[in-house]
Every structure is written in structure tokens, then in C-alpha cells.
Design a protein around this motif. Sequence first.
Motif, mmCIF file in Angstrom:
data_model
loop_
_atom_site.group_PDB
_atom_site.id
_atom_site.type_symbol
_atom_site.label_atom_id
_atom_site.label_comp_id
_atom_site.label_asym_id
_atom_site.label_seq_id
_atom_site.Cartn_x
_atom_site.Cartn_y
_atom_site.Cartn_z
ATOM 1 N N GLY A 1 0.781 -1.235 0.000
ATOM 2 C CA GLY A 1 0.000 0.000 0.000
ATOM 3 C C GLY A 1 0.810 1.280 0.000
ATOM 4 N N LYS A 2 2.074 1.227 -0.425
ATOM 5 C CA LYS A 2 2.908 2.429 -0.418
ATOM 6 C C LYS A 2 2.382 3.474 -1.410
ATOM 7 C CE LYS A 2 6.484 0.057 -1.567
ATOM 8 N NZ LYS A 2 5.767 -1.244 -1.613
ATOM 9 N N THR A 3 2.061 3.021 -2.625
ATOM 10 C CA THR A 3 1.568 3.961 -3.635
ATOM 11 C C THR A 3 0.228 4.558 -3.216
ATOM 12 O OG1 THR A 3 2.746 2.845 -5.426
ATOM 13 C CG2 THR A 3 0.817 4.158 -6.039
ATOM 14 N N THR A 4 -0.639 3.718 -2.645
ATOM 15 C CA THR A 4 -1.924 4.224 -2.145
ATOM 16 C C THR A 4 -1.695 5.304 -1.104
ATOM 17 O OG1 THR A 4 -2.986 2.088 -2.545
ATOM 18 C CG2 THR A 4 -4.054 3.564 -0.970
ATOM 19 N N LEU A 5 -0.735 5.075 -0.222
ATOM 20 C CA LEU A 5 -0.457 6.044 0.830
ATOM 21 C C LEU A 5 0.155 7.326 0.251
ATOM 22 C CD1 LEU A 5 -0.761 6.257 3.893
ATOM 23 C CD2 LEU A 5 1.573 5.453 4.105
ATOM 24 N N ALA A 6 0.997 7.177 -0.764
ATOM 25 C CA ALA A 6 1.593 8.360 -1.397
ATOM 26 C C ALA A 6 0.507 9.236 -2.002
ATOM 27 C CB ALA A 6 2.596 7.939 -2.468
ATOM 28 N N ARG A 7 -0.439 8.600 -2.691
ATOM 29 C CA ARG A 7 -1.542 9.371 -3.295
ATOM 30 C C ARG A 7 -2.426 9.981 -2.214
ATOM 31 N NH1 ARG A 7 -2.005 8.440 -8.728
ATOM 32 N NH2 ARG A 7 -0.716 6.748 -9.546
ATOM 33 N N ARG A 8 -2.637 9.238 -1.121
ATOM 34 C CA ARG A 8 -3.438 9.772 -0.025
ATOM 35 C C ARG A 8 -2.767 10.996 0.590
ATOM 36 N NH1 ARG A 8 -8.717 9.348 1.771
ATOM 37 N NH2 ARG A 8 -8.812 9.698 4.010
ATOM 38 N N MET A 9 -1.452 10.903 0.775
ATOM 39 C CA MET A 9 -0.735 12.037 1.350
ATOM 40 C C MET A 9 -0.828 13.255 0.433
ATOM 41 S SD MET A 9 3.159 12.321 2.754
ATOM 42 C CE MET A 9 3.687 13.852 3.546
ATOM 43 N N LEU A 10 -0.693 13.022 -0.872
ATOM 44 C CA LEU A 10 -0.806 14.133 -1.821
ATOM 45 C C LEU A 10 -2.176 14.799 -1.686
ATOM 46 C CD1 LEU A 10 0.763 15.507 -4.167
ATOM 47 C CD2 LEU A 10 -0.503 14.005 -5.725
ATOM 48 N N ASP A 11 -3.215 13.994 -1.524
ATOM 49 C CA ASP A 11 -4.575 14.539 -1.359
ATOM 50 C C ASP A 11 -4.724 15.302 -0.045
ATOM 51 O OD1 ASP A 11 -5.323 13.432 -3.759
ATOM 52 O OD2 ASP A 11 -6.196 11.631 -2.869
ATOM 53 N N CYS A 12 -3.885 14.960 0.950
ATOM 54 C CA CYS A 12 -3.994 15.582 2.278
ATOM 55 C C CYS A 12 -3.169 16.860 2.406
ATOM 56 C CB CYS A 12 -3.561 14.591 3.363
ATOM 57 S SG CYS A 12 -4.719 13.224 3.614
ATOM 58 N N LEU A 13 -2.503 17.256 1.326
ATOM 59 C CA LEU A 13 -1.686 18.476 1.355
ATOM 60 C C LEU A 13 -2.465 19.604 0.679
ATOM 61 C CD1 LEU A 13 1.747 16.852 0.372
ATOM 62 C CD2 LEU A 13 1.102 17.707 2.641
ATOM 63 N N PRO A 14 -3.179 20.427 1.431
ATOM 64 C CA PRO A 14 -4.021 21.464 0.820
ATOM 65 C C PRO A 14 -3.202 22.497 0.048
ATOM 66 C CG PRO A 14 -3.883 21.766 3.199
ATOM 67 C CD PRO A 14 -3.237 20.467 2.910
ATOM 68 N N GLU A 15 -3.756 22.958 -1.070
ATOM 69 C CA GLU A 15 -3.021 23.859 -1.963
ATOM 70 C C GLU A 15 -2.729 25.204 -1.324
ATOM 71 O OE1 GLU A 15 -5.020 24.235 -5.656
ATOM 72 O OE2 GLU A 15 -4.902 22.097 -6.143
ATOM 73 N N ASP A 16 -3.541 25.605 -0.340
ATOM 74 C CA ASP A 16 -3.278 26.908 0.271
ATOM 75 C C ASP A 16 -2.111 26.859 1.259
ATOM 76 O OD1 ASP A 16 -4.640 25.318 2.070
ATOM 77 O OD2 ASP A 16 -5.702 26.985 3.003
ATOM 78 N N ARG A 17 -1.633 25.656 1.575
ATOM 79 C CA ARG A 17 -0.511 25.529 2.512
ATOM 80 C C ARG A 17 0.708 24.865 1.893
ATOM 81 N NH1 ARG A 17 -2.288 22.413 7.561
ATOM 82 N NH2 ARG A 17 -0.121 22.888 8.114
ATOM 83 N N TYR A 18 0.489 24.127 0.805
ATOM 84 C CA TYR A 18 1.609 23.370 0.226
ATOM 85 C C TYR A 18 1.635 23.513 -1.296
ATOM 86 C CZ TYR A 18 1.508 21.016 4.755
ATOM 87 O OH TYR A 18 1.511 20.753 6.098
ATOM 88 N N GLU A 19 2.817 23.518 -1.863
ATOM 89 C CA GLU A 19 3.032 23.314 -3.293
ATOM 90 C C GLU A 19 3.629 21.912 -3.389
ATOM 91 O OE1 GLU A 19 2.452 25.726 -5.652
ATOM 92 O OE2 GLU A 19 3.082 24.528 -7.380
ATOM 93 N N SER A 20 2.831 20.961 -3.810
ATOM 94 C CA SER A 20 3.266 19.561 -3.715
ATOM 95 C C SER A 20 3.178 18.857 -5.061
ATOM 96 C CB SER A 20 2.403 18.810 -2.694
ATOM 97 O OG SER A 20 1.035 18.896 -3.036
ATOM 98 N N SER A 21 3.961 17.801 -5.193
ATOM 99 C CA SER A 21 3.923 17.001 -6.413
ATOM 100 C C SER A 21 4.320 15.568 -6.094
ATOM 101 C CB SER A 21 4.865 17.583 -7.478
ATOM 102 O OG SER A 21 6.211 17.435 -7.074
ATOM 103 N N LEU A 22 3.884 14.665 -6.950
ATOM 104 C CA LEU A 22 4.209 13.242 -6.810
ATOM 105 C C LEU A 22 4.924 12.785 -8.064
ATOM 106 C CD1 LEU A 22 3.963 10.389 -5.530
ATOM 107 C CD2 LEU A 22 1.685 10.233 -6.570
#
Length: 300
Positions: A56-77
Motif C-alpha cells: 500500500g505504499k503507492t496508495t499512501l503516497a496518493r493519499r498524502m498528496l490529497d492531504c496536502l491542501p493547496e493553500d498551505r503546500y506546493e506539492s507534487s508526486l
Amino acid sequence: MSYAEHYGLEREPFSNAPDARFYFNSEQHRQSLQRLMYAVDSNKGLAVLIGGIGTGKTTLARRMLDCLPEDRYESSLLVMVHSGITPEWILTRIAMQFGVEEPASDKLSLLKQLYDRLLQIEESGRRAVVLIDEAQMLQTRDLMEEFRGLLNLEIPSKKLLNIVFFGLPEVEDCLRLDEPLAQRVAVKYQLHSFTVETTTSYINHRLKIAGADRNVFAADAIPAIHRFTGGVPRLINTICDNCLFEGFMRKMEQVDVSVVNSVAGDFGLLKEPLTDVAQSENHSDLTEIENLLDSLEHKI
């Protein structure tokens, strides 16, 4: 009629395709996400999540990306797809993910572009986070040195970039290629295969999300599924999906252990239940599971 309709389901519950609706927040997944979010919230720099194949590593990576709100983070996978990746490719991809429109071809200019962009992100009150999935593909010292250099992009008392590696246990071998980088790992956590209790909760969770209003699997079926899959989520999905289809073909209202045994036999699992193997971190065992998953997926 599909097997989903036969069992009164709104959709197939055990697809291995990424689907946020089916995310299962097991205790270890909850703790993993909590630790990784702490790492980026606290600007720790480098965090690592490792786990066996199909845990479940990839599932967790995608979940973490979803949990990083755009108003607080500039994130990418970024997903590493092969081991021939170069430092230049990594730098260019990260720069593009963070909005550098025309990445320079020479490294010094590209680093300047990336540094300026990270400063802009910092000045906007957000944090830059890059998630690297399949990080065990980063197999050269040059790559590890490049990531160490990225972690050195900082302003007084603050790092400009946070990096999270998701990968097989071999990620630790990659990190050891550059000992100073290995020493910068601020947070590390490991995913394990499910226990039989967690396997039961996982199966019931996915069935509920798919619309089940009754027990589709008999009580004796789930322990058998755990035994044959070793508690590896991706393998559980594959076996459960085939069990539902087999039960549908037999016009059964509930999947029992005879169906599980039949499907396990079709996939060659009867001779080598994986319960003990999946708990091991031994490389040869992980390779065995990977080969098995590949063979199962090819049979679908």
C-alpha cells in the motif's frame, strides 16, 4: 449480469486500480500518514516510508498528496519507472512540477531557477513538498548526492524543500550510497502486511464502500484468504475479486472456503501459503511475492 449485480454491489470492490474511495485507514496507515505529515509540517527535510510489495505504499503516497491542501503546500508526486533515471532528469522534473516554465539545460542555471521558484513558494506562505514513489529505483550515488543538494536549498533556519521517499526496503541501500544523505532522514516508518484481523476489516471495508449490505464472504473464507495472500493488500484484492467471480459462476450467494481453495489452487497458492513469507523482509522473499503478483495480474 455482472458479479457485482449478483451480490447486490454498486461496483466491483477489489480492483487494484487506484481509487481514493476505497482507501483503508488501517492503524499502520494512519500512523504512517501522521508521521509523514508531521515531517513536512515541521520542515524536517527528508522522510522515508518503506514496505514490501503490495503493502500500500503507492496508495499512501496518493493519499498524502490529497492531504496536502493547496493553500498551505506546493506539492507534487513523481513515480520512478525505471532505474536509468539521471540527476538531470530528476532536477528538470521537479523544477517543472513546481512551475518552472522553461527549465534550463545546464545544471547551475536550472538549480538557480528552482531555488528562485522555491523562494517564491516560501514567500507565499506555503511549503514545497515532493513525494517520490518507487524510490528504490534511485540506485546511483549521483542521484543520492543530487537529493542531498536539493535538501541544502534553504534560507536561514528554514529548508525550502521537503522530500518523502516511498519504496521497497531496498531504499535503505540507495540511501547508504550517500551516507550524509542517510543521516538526514528525519522520519522513517515501515508498512507490514496485514494480520488476519486487519485483513477481515480491509475486506469488509471495501465491500461496504462497494455497497454491500450483507456478508458476501462466509466466516471461514477470510482466514483462508489471509493465509493464501500473506496479508498483502494487492494480493488480497486479486484473490477476493476472483473469489467473487467464481462464486457468481457457481450461482452462490456467499463465497465460502471451498471457493477460496479453488481460486488459490488455480493460482498455484495451495502449495505455498504466504502468511509467513509476507512478514519477512528478506529480499528473495520479496522477489518471490513480486513474481507471484505479476503472474496473478497476467492471469486476470
